[in-house]
Write an enzyme that holds these catalytic residues in place. Structure first.
Site, PDB file in Angstrom:
ATOM      1  N   LEU A  16      -5.451 -46.170   1.198  1.00 24.23           N
ATOM      2  CA  LEU A  16      -4.835 -46.234   1.419  1.00 24.23           C
ATOM      3  C   LEU A  16      -3.010 -46.129   0.621  1.00 24.23           C
ATOM      4  O   LEU A  16      -2.692 -47.310   0.388  1.00 24.23           O
ATOM      5  CB  LEU A  16      -3.518 -46.056   2.770  1.00 24.23           C
ATOM      6  CG  LEU A  16      -2.125 -45.400   3.447  1.00 24.23           C
ATOM      7  CD1 LEU A  16      -2.509 -43.780   3.492  1.00 24.23           C
ATOM      8  CD2 LEU A  16      -2.659 -45.277   4.882  1.00 24.23           C
ATOM      9  N   ASP A  17      -2.362 -45.409   0.082  1.00 20.04           N
ATOM     10  CA  ASP A  17      -1.958 -46.300  -1.017  1.00 20.04           C
ATOM     11  C   ASP A  17      -0.983 -47.322  -0.371  1.00 20.04           C
ATOM     12  O   ASP A  17       0.009 -47.292   0.690  1.00 20.04           O
ATOM     13  CB  ASP A  17      -0.810 -44.720  -1.889  1.00 20.04           C
ATOM     14  CG  ASP A  17      -1.666 -43.986  -2.553  1.00 20.04           C
ATOM     15  OD1 ASP A  17      -2.932 -44.114  -2.775  1.00 20.04           O
ATOM     16  OD2 ASP A  17      -1.591 -42.803  -2.704  1.00 20.04           O
ATOM     17  N   TYR A  18      -0.365 -48.321  -1.264  1.00 16.15           N
ATOM     18  CA  TYR A  18       0.638 -48.937  -1.382  1.00 16.15           C
ATOM     19  C   TYR A  18       1.897 -48.548  -0.431  1.00 16.15           C
ATOM     20  O   TYR A  18       2.515 -48.941  -0.217  1.00 16.15           O
ATOM     21  CB  TYR A  18       1.564 -49.576  -2.721  1.00 16.15           C
ATOM     22  CG  TYR A  18       2.111 -50.608  -2.767  1.00 16.15           C
ATOM     23  CD1 TYR A  18       1.399 -52.250  -1.837  1.00 16.15           C
ATOM     24  CD2 TYR A  18       3.027 -51.400  -2.982  1.00 16.15           C
ATOM     25  CE1 TYR A  18       2.254 -52.911  -2.076  1.00 16.15           C
ATOM     26  CE2 TYR A  18       4.153 -52.581  -3.126  1.00 16.15           C
ATOM     27  CZ  TYR A  18       3.872 -53.339  -2.551  1.00 16.15           C
ATOM     28  OH  TYR A  18       4.466 -54.187  -2.892  1.00 16.15           O
TER      29      TYR A  18
END
Length: 187
Positions: free
Chosen positions: A41-43
């Site tokens: 899951l993206d930053y």
């Protein structure tokens, strides 16, 4: 037997256990040896992550051929129009080719259940925002953000609320729980 851990990843936390740049990681929240993230899951995205100690299950969750559906709530900038929804549902063209069709709907007050993001998103008085629910079975890099941008609806906030049969429900930001070993559904 597979063990599953579901986690509500905060904004600006890496979906890995270490980082040579000193950024916040999963290790600051989860102290369970031998668990590995089943996907990323993206930053700058928030919400549900599934971790497991079973490599086969990890592969089943992340491999696109299994078509495990992921559900996101995306707060987008602008007023959503029907032609934009149709394009998202059909699968917009991205630089790396067209996406598969998505299930997309406008959200109403459901998003009131979300926690406030820290720091909050930027708000502009002259530009409204709306929330979309987007369900996809692909897993391209930053796919939801690129899809909404392709239809002129930049994503301001992105929260994953489900992966297959696993749900975020009941987890506060930074909290995790052990789950049963149900296999992910391909809804």
């Amino acid at each position: 037997m597979s063990n599953i851990l579901v986690f509500n990843k905060p904004y600006q936390v890496l979906s890995q256990f270490n980082d040579d740049q000193g950024r916040e990681t999963l290790a600051g929240y989860i102290d369970m040896p031998n668990y590995y993230a089943a996907g990323r899951l993206d930053y700058d995205s928030e919400g549900l992550m599934v971790l497991t100690d079973d490599g086969q299950l990890q592969h089943q969750i992340t491999n696109p051929k299994h078509k495990v559906e992921k559900t996101y709530w995306a707060q987008v900038e602008g007023c959503v129009e029907e032609h934009q929804l149709k394009c998202l549902r059909a699968g917009p063209m991205l630089k790396d080719g067209p996406t598969q069709p998505a299930k997309v709907r406008l959200l109403g007050s459901q998003t009131e259940k979300l926690w406030p993001r820290v720091p909050p998103i930027r708000e502009r008085a002259s530009i409204p925002t709306q929330w979309l629910e987007i369900r996809i079975s692909e897993g391209r890099n930053r796919q939801v953000r690129r899809m909404t941008a392709a239809v002129n609806l930049p994503t301001l906030r992105l929260v994953r609320i489900a992966i297959g049969s696993w749900r975020l429900k009941g987890l506060g930001v930074g909290e995790w729980r052990l789950e049963d070993t149900r296999k992910p559904s391909s809804q």
